[in-house]
Every structure is written in C-alpha cells, then in structure tokens.
Design a protein around this motif. Sequence first.
Motif, PDB file in Angstrom:
ATOM      1  N   GLU A 199       0.893  -1.333  -0.085  1.00  0.00           N
ATOM      2  CA  GLU A 199      -0.104   0.088   0.242  1.00  0.00           C
ATOM      3  C   GLU A 199       0.795   1.213   0.036  1.00  0.00           C
ATOM      4  O   GLU A 199       0.517   2.204  -0.669  1.00  0.00           O
ATOM      5  CB  GLU A 199      -1.042  -0.201   1.132  1.00  0.00           C
ATOM      6  CG  GLU A 199      -2.021   0.803   1.330  1.00  0.00           C
ATOM      7  CD  GLU A 199      -2.916   0.723  -0.068  1.00  0.00           C
ATOM      8  OE1 GLU A 199      -3.296  -0.532  -0.604  1.00  0.00           O
ATOM      9  OE2 GLU A 199      -3.568   1.748  -0.160  1.00  0.00           O
ATOM     10  N   ILE A 200       1.952   1.197   0.802  1.00  0.00           N
ATOM     11  CA  ILE A 200       2.759   2.450   0.899  1.00  0.00           C
ATOM     12  C   ILE A 200       3.567   2.413  -0.532  1.00  0.00           C
ATOM     13  O   ILE A 200       3.476   4.073  -1.043  1.00  0.00           O
ATOM     14  CB  ILE A 200       3.700   2.421   2.028  1.00  0.00           C
ATOM     15  CG1 ILE A 200       4.603   3.650   2.222  1.00  0.00           C
ATOM     16  CG2 ILE A 200       4.646   1.013   1.978  1.00  0.00           C
ATOM     17  CD1 ILE A 200       4.232   4.577   2.750  1.00  0.00           C
ATOM     18  N   ASN A 231      13.518   4.646   4.891  1.00  0.00           N
ATOM     19  CA  ASN A 231      12.409   5.412   4.775  1.00  0.00           C
ATOM     20  C   ASN A 231      11.808   6.140   5.998  1.00  0.00           C
ATOM     21  O   ASN A 231      10.457   5.998   6.501  1.00  0.00           O
ATOM     22  CB  ASN A 231      11.379   4.792   4.005  1.00  0.00           C
ATOM     23  CG  ASN A 231      10.365   5.759   3.182  1.00  0.00           C
ATOM     24  OD1 ASN A 231      10.673   7.036   3.158  1.00  0.00           O
ATOM     25  ND2 ASN A 231       9.226   5.444   2.881  1.00  0.00           N
ATOM     26  N   SER A 234       6.046  -9.875  -5.860  1.00  0.00           N
ATOM     27  CA  SER A 234       4.933 -10.169  -5.015  1.00  0.00           C
ATOM     28  C   SER A 234       5.254 -11.935  -4.581  1.00  0.00           C
ATOM     29  O   SER A 234       5.246 -12.438  -5.948  1.00  0.00           O
ATOM     30  CB  SER A 234       3.581  -9.922  -5.196  1.00  0.00           C
ATOM     31  OG  SER A 234       2.516 -10.675  -4.493  1.00  0.00           O
ATOM     32  N   HIS A 246      12.128  -7.522   5.520  1.00  0.00           N
ATOM     33  CA  HIS A 246      13.052  -6.468   4.926  1.00  0.00           C
ATOM     34  C   HIS A 246      14.621  -6.805   4.621  1.00  0.00           C
ATOM     35  O   HIS A 246      15.297  -6.668   3.826  1.00  0.00           O
ATOM     36  CB  HIS A 246      12.908  -5.219   5.895  1.00  0.00           C
ATOM     37  CG  HIS A 246      11.670  -4.382   5.822  1.00  0.00           C
ATOM     38  ND1 HIS A 246      11.284  -3.412   6.715  1.00  0.00           N
ATOM     39  CD2 HIS A 246      10.542  -4.905   4.993  1.00  0.00           C
ATOM     40  CE1 HIS A 246      10.007  -3.057   6.547  1.00  0.00           C
ATOM     41  NE2 HIS A 246       9.622  -3.836   5.651  1.00  0.00           N
ATOM     42  N   THR A 262       8.012  -4.528   1.859  1.00  0.00           N
ATOM     43  CA  THR A 262       7.288  -6.005   2.607  1.00  0.00           C
ATOM     44  C   THR A 262       7.081  -5.807   3.806  1.00  0.00           C
ATOM     45  O   THR A 262       7.408  -4.848   4.718  1.00  0.00           O
ATOM     46  CB  THR A 262       8.260  -7.096   2.102  1.00  0.00           C
ATOM     47  OG1 THR A 262       9.501  -6.956   2.454  1.00  0.00           O
ATOM     48  CG2 THR A 262       8.156  -7.357   0.731  1.00  0.00           C
TER      49      THR A 262
HETATM   50  P1  NDP Z   1       0.920  -3.798   3.196  1.00  0.00           P
HETATM   51  O1  NDP Z   1       0.255  -4.783   4.097  1.00  0.00           O
HETATM   52  O2  NDP Z   1       0.160  -3.048   1.785  1.00  0.00           O
HETATM   53  O3  NDP Z   1       2.003  -4.749   2.290  1.00  0.00           O
HETATM   54  C1  NDP Z   1       2.878  -5.478   2.968  1.00  0.00           C
HETATM   55  C2  NDP Z   1       3.020  -6.767   2.213  1.00  0.00           C
HETATM   56  O4  NDP Z   1       2.082  -7.662   2.424  1.00  0.00           O
HETATM   57  C3  NDP Z   1       3.311  -6.663   0.721  1.00  0.00           C
HETATM   58  O5  NDP Z   1       4.523  -6.420   0.256  1.00  0.00           O
HETATM   59  C4  NDP Z   1       2.714  -8.034   0.137  1.00  0.00           C
HETATM   60  O6  NDP Z   1       3.531  -8.923   0.183  1.00  0.00           O
HETATM   61  C5  NDP Z   1       1.770  -8.523   1.365  1.00  0.00           C
HETATM   62  N1  NDP Z   1       0.272  -8.252   0.788  1.00  0.00           N
HETATM   63  C6  NDP Z   1      -0.275  -7.018   0.638  1.00  0.00           C
HETATM   64  N2  NDP Z   1      -1.518  -7.049   0.281  1.00  0.00           N
HETATM   65  C7  NDP Z   1      -1.840  -8.379   0.835  1.00  0.00           C
HETATM   66  C8  NDP Z   1      -3.069  -9.029   0.896  1.00  0.00           C
HETATM   67  N3  NDP Z   1      -4.135  -8.619   0.313  1.00  0.00           N
HETATM   68  N4  NDP Z   1      -3.019 -10.276   1.170  1.00  0.00           N
HETATM   69  C9  NDP Z   1      -1.866 -10.852   1.540  1.00  0.00           C
HETATM   70  N5  NDP Z   1      -0.888  -9.919   1.663  1.00  0.00           N
HETATM   71  C10 NDP Z   1      -0.545  -9.010   1.159  1.00  0.00           C
HETATM   72  O7  NDP Z   1       1.870  -3.038   3.949  1.00  0.00           O
HETATM   73  P2  NDP Z   1       2.071  -1.370   3.916  1.00  0.00           P
HETATM   74  O8  NDP Z   1       2.346  -0.827   2.824  1.00  0.00           O
HETATM   75  O9  NDP Z   1       0.970  -0.764   4.889  1.00  0.00           O
HETATM   76  O10 NDP Z   1       3.536  -1.397   4.723  1.00  0.00           O
HETATM   77  C11 NDP Z   1       4.638  -1.846   3.888  1.00  0.00           C
HETATM   78  C12 NDP Z   1       5.946  -1.529   4.885  1.00  0.00           C
HETATM   79  O11 NDP Z   1       5.909  -0.139   4.694  1.00  0.00           O
HETATM   80  C13 NDP Z   1       6.181  -1.821   6.378  1.00  0.00           C
HETATM   81  O12 NDP Z   1       7.313  -2.186   6.542  1.00  0.00           O
HETATM   82  C14 NDP Z   1       5.707  -0.539   6.966  1.00  0.00           C
HETATM   83  O13 NDP Z   1       6.198  -0.753   8.234  1.00  0.00           O
HETATM   84  C15 NDP Z   1       6.264   0.565   6.043  1.00  0.00           C
HETATM   85  N6  NDP Z   1       5.369   1.559   6.284  1.00  0.00           N
HETATM   86  C16 NDP Z   1       6.136   2.677   6.256  1.00  0.00           C
HETATM   87  C17 NDP Z   1       5.549   4.025   6.159  1.00  0.00           C
HETATM   88  C18 NDP Z   1       6.390   5.060   6.419  1.00  0.00           C
HETATM   89  O14 NDP Z   1       5.953   6.518   6.628  1.00  0.00           O
HETATM   90  N7  NDP Z   1       7.666   5.211   6.098  1.00  0.00           N
HETATM   91  C19 NDP Z   1       4.001   4.171   6.239  1.00  0.00           C
HETATM   92  C20 NDP Z   1       3.366   2.900   5.937  1.00  0.00           C
HETATM   93  C21 NDP Z   1       4.121   1.632   6.029  1.00  0.00           C
HETATM   94  P3  NDP Z   1       3.596 -10.237  -0.995  1.00  0.00           P
HETATM   95  O15 NDP Z   1       2.591  -9.584  -2.126  1.00  0.00           O
HETATM   96  O16 NDP Z   1       4.874 -10.345  -1.312  1.00  0.00           O
HETATM   97  O17 NDP Z   1       2.778 -11.306  -0.288  1.00  0.00           O
END
Ligand code: NDP
Length: 340
Positions: A10-11, A120, A33, A76, A71
């Motif tokens: 999402e980020i 980040n 992914s 990470h 991820t």
């Molecule tokens: P998401 O939950 O959107 O994604 C994380 C991982 O989960 C993806 O890489 C994907 O891996 C898996 N995933 C995504 N969607 C699904 C789904 N529907 N079902 C199952 N697995 C899924 O995480 P965020 O974007 O919220 O966060 C990602 C990283 O960014 C984290 O480390 C978080 O700490 C960081 N973050 C940092 C911020 C900042 O301000 N710097 C703000 C928000 C988050 P795969 O597809 O390989 O399974």
Amino acid sequence: MRWGLAGASEIAATSIIQGIRAQAGSRVVAVHSRSAQRGADYARRHGIEHSYDSLAGLLDHPGIDAVYVSTTNDRHAAEAIAALRAGKHVLCEKPLALELADAEAMVATAAAAGVVLATNHGRRNDPAVRAARDLISAGTLGTPLAAHTSAAFLLPEQLRTWRLSGAAGGGAALDLLVHDADTLRFVLADEIVSVQAATPSRGEEDGDRSEEVIAGTLSMARGPVASFLCSFATPHGGSNLDVFGESAALRASRAPGRPSTLVLRTTAGEEPVLLPDAPPIGVATIAAFEAALRGHGRPTADGEDGVASLAVALAARESARTGVRVPLPAAQGTGRPASS
Ligand code: NDP
C-alpha cells in the motif's frame, strides 16, 4: 533511474511510486509479490510493466538500478541484503530489520557492495519537522530541555493484520516508535542514549501478538529528555511533536489528509509558523535518494539512521519486558550525529 519494487504494498502505491515517477527519467519497471496473481494485479493497477513471484526474478530483471523494499517488517533484512548483494541501491522501509545485528549487516553489505542503503524515515521531509529542526538549531527555543512525541490512533480494522503480529515484526514499537525516535534524533540533532518504557497490561496478550501501546522516556546525549506515546489502540491520541526549550516551545502536528502545522509558543503567546510549500514526502525522499546516488548530498535517512531508530524500538521493548532502563549503543560512544 530504473526501480524495482520488492513488495506489492500500500505504501508503494500511495507514496513511493508517485515519488519515483516525479523524478525526470525515473520509472518503476517491475514489482515482486510472493503471489503471482497479486503481483500481476498490482502491476496492472499501477501501470508497471513486469511482475515476478520471486525476488530473484526481480533482481535479475535487466537494468534495475534501485530497489524499494516495502514488504512486511520480517522480510526487510533478507530482501534488502539480496538486493544489495546484487549491486542495487536500496531504499528500505522501517524498521530495517527485527534484530539489530541484521540491520547492521545491511549497512555492512551496502558498504561492501559500494551501493547506497537508505531508510524510509520520510517524516524528515515533513515541512513542519524541517522547520522545527531549523528553529531549534537557530537557537529560537534557547537550549532544548525536553520533548514529547505522540503517534496515537486507532488502527483501522482492515490494518489489524501483520501490524500486530510478532512474527511479522508488527507492534507499536517497531512500527511507530522507530519513526518518533528518528524524528527526535533529526530535530534535536542528537543521539538517544537510553530508554525506559512500559506497555499497559490488558490481559489479552497471546503468543504472537505484539504490543498495541507503548510509552516511556528517552534520554538524549546532549542533555534533553523526551517522553513518547505510541499507540494503535487509542482513537483520540493524535500525532504531535513538542519541544520545550529554556525560552520557547514548539508543537509540530500531523493529521491524515491535512497539511502539517507548526506552532511556536513564547512569552508573547502562540504563533503559527508559516511553512514553505513542499513536495509530497515520497517525492522529496526519492529526490534526495536519487541525488545521493549521483553524488549530491545524502539520502533523507541512511542505513545507520535506520539502525539507530531500530535500536531505540528494541530497547523500549526490552525495557517494557524487564522494567529496567536500557542503555543504547550510542551511550558507549558508537553513536553519530543524526544526518540531515
Ligand atoms: P501492506 O500490508 O500493504 O503490504 C505489505 C506486504 O504484504 C506486501 O509486500 C505483500 O507482500 C503483502 N500483501 C499486500 N496485500 C496483501 C493481501 N491483500 N493479502 C496478503 N498479503 C498482502 O503494507 P504497508 O504498505 O502498509 O507497509 C509496508 C511496509 O512499509 C512496512 O514495513 C511498513 O512498516 C512500512 N510503512 C512505512 C511508512 C512510512 O511512513 N515510512 C508508512 C506505512 C508503512 P507479497 O505480495 O509479497 O505477499
């Protein structure tokens, strides 16, 4: 610059893809992914040409210069190290790793490979945070004596997934406190040398569940003390940074969907600080990262900054578990000033 995304997250969708595309000549060429289906859907939705269901596939894609790792937190370190070893520059999400040794290995791997590793901690590019740092370094507050940070809200139901799982590296310390620790280091241009923390006991802990709330105090090397509250479980907390100096105080505040604000408090009263127009945080972070690769300046926060913020979060957890104040490596003289 040709970017690969490790993580269909999402980020990346809401911040970093836009940040990359805002740089002249930069583009996102591929995403990884674990799920081929999710990766292909994500690539289609975000106009990315290639998707891979293995990290090796992404790293083998011809001509990728840099990889953004976003991820879940437990992935990470291994993914960033694989990318660094493949000679890619890496912008990694926070926390860099779940263990300090892994984060330090990331920094060492980047140095050995001669590539850039950045963390980040994009909040450094929030105009209110930057202006706070400038006011403090200009002496506007007098000597800073104390600070308070809060990152406290109710985690929406749809996000109560890996963010609360110990195995995935979730919890208020690794998710939220890393940011606030970094912001304090950045704004005060100082190192955190010890932490004392506690978590509320709500009688509902189970094996894999991480803390939803953590609060405590930090001591900084040059003297100031700070308190912090990080919470996924309190809907009325807010996101503020207060710094209290001998002659004035300031409060930087953030709220979703609204510009940040900065207020200066002196004997004359409260006065809003006019903030410059600034690009979105992701755009500023990618601009600084790409400039650093071209030899201009440093990334917004580098790998060592990510090690330092992780050390604080891990120490806070240890303190909450043991009840004792935990010194940080900086206290033994291995710290360094927060980068700009
Ligand atoms: P998401 O939950 O959107 O994604 C994380 C991982 O989960 C993806 O890489 C994907 O891996 C898996 N995933 C995504 N969607 C699904 C789904 N529907 N079902 C199952 N697995 C899924 O995480 P965020 O974007 O919220 O966060 C990602 C990283 O960014 C984290 O480390 C978080 O700490 C960081 N973050 C940092 C911020 C900042 O301000 N710097 C703000 C928000 C988050 P795969 O597809 O390989 O399974």
